[in-house]
Design a protein around this motif. Structure first.
Motif, PDB file in Angstrom:
ATOM      1  N   TRP A 121     -23.847   3.684 -10.651  1.00  0.00           N
ATOM      2  CA  TRP A 121     -22.652   4.429 -11.050  1.00  0.00           C
ATOM      3  C   TRP A 121     -22.985   5.233 -12.288  1.00  0.00           C
ATOM      4  N   LYS A 122     -22.921   6.547 -12.162  1.00  0.00           N
ATOM      5  CA  LYS A 122     -23.237   7.454 -13.272  1.00  0.00           C
ATOM      6  C   LYS A 122     -24.580   7.114 -13.917  1.00  0.00           C
TER       7      LYS A 122
ATOM      8  N   HIS B 293     -11.707  11.486  -9.742  1.00  0.00           N
ATOM      9  CA  HIS B 293     -12.275  10.157  -9.984  1.00  0.00           C
ATOM     10  C   HIS B 293     -12.639   9.478  -8.670  1.00  0.00           C
TER      11      HIS B 293
END
Length: 195
Positions: free
Chosen positions: A161-162, A62
């Protein structure tokens, strides 16, 4: 810098925090969050109060490559979340858990990856030789708190983010961007002085 900074930080942390909405997952749901804790390490150096961050490697599960305070997920053998924070700080960068003095706690923060982070502020011994855990920590950043509290080094803007834009505070330091839950924790730190 005298030892009086310890009592001053304790006093500033012993306060009522504003009421905040209930913590929710990154998608706005009330799905269970994983408990984690971080240490916000403080120590005096060259007349300044300094804190530490780690830049995570691209090998971790993560928050790859992100800047964070040392910390991680609570494990069954941890007595409490303070134990989690100091255990992780020792594992990640070599701060002896027994040498950290608890000064107080900050409000919890939720990450986009679904963690509920309990931040603890602690005084660490200095000078010390920090040892980074090679597979997890790419770099250790030592930054004066007064630098981070300068309004000219922080902005609110979207971060990718992503594949999606996430609105967040972003602190800038020598080409590094500190954002997300770490930036929220940093913005709660009620200190901003130089000795």
């Amino acid at each position: 810098m005298t030892e009086s900074w310890l009592s001053e930080v304790r006093q500033r942390l012993a306060r009522d925090w504003p009421e905040r909405p209930a913590l929710r997952g990154p998608d706005g749901s009330s799905t269970p969050l994983r408990s984690a804790a971080v240490l916000v390490p403080l120590y005096p150096r060259d007349g300044h109060l300094v804190t530490l961050f780690t830049r995570r490697t691209d090998l971790v599960e993560h928050h790859k490559g992100q800047i964070s305070f040392p910390g991680g997920v609570a494990e069954d053998e941890d007595a409490n979340l303070w134990s989690t924070a100091v255990r992780e700080a020792e594992e990640e960068i070599g701060i002896p858990a027994a040498g950290v003095r608890l000064l107080g706690a900050l409000p919890k923060a939720v990450t986009l990856a679904g963690f509920e982070i309990s931040p603890f502020v602690g005084a660490i011994p200095y000078p010390m030789d920090f040892r980074r855990q090679e597979g997890e920590v790419a770099e250790i950043l030592e930054i004066p708190v007064s630098y981070l509290m300068n309004p000219q080094v922080v902005e609110e803007r979207p971060v990718k983010w992503k594949g999606r834009d996430v609105q967040t505070l972003v602190f800038h330091y020598r080409g590094h961007a500190i954002w997300g839950a770490t930036a929220r924790i940093l913005s709660d730190l009620p200190i901003s002085w130089k000795s």
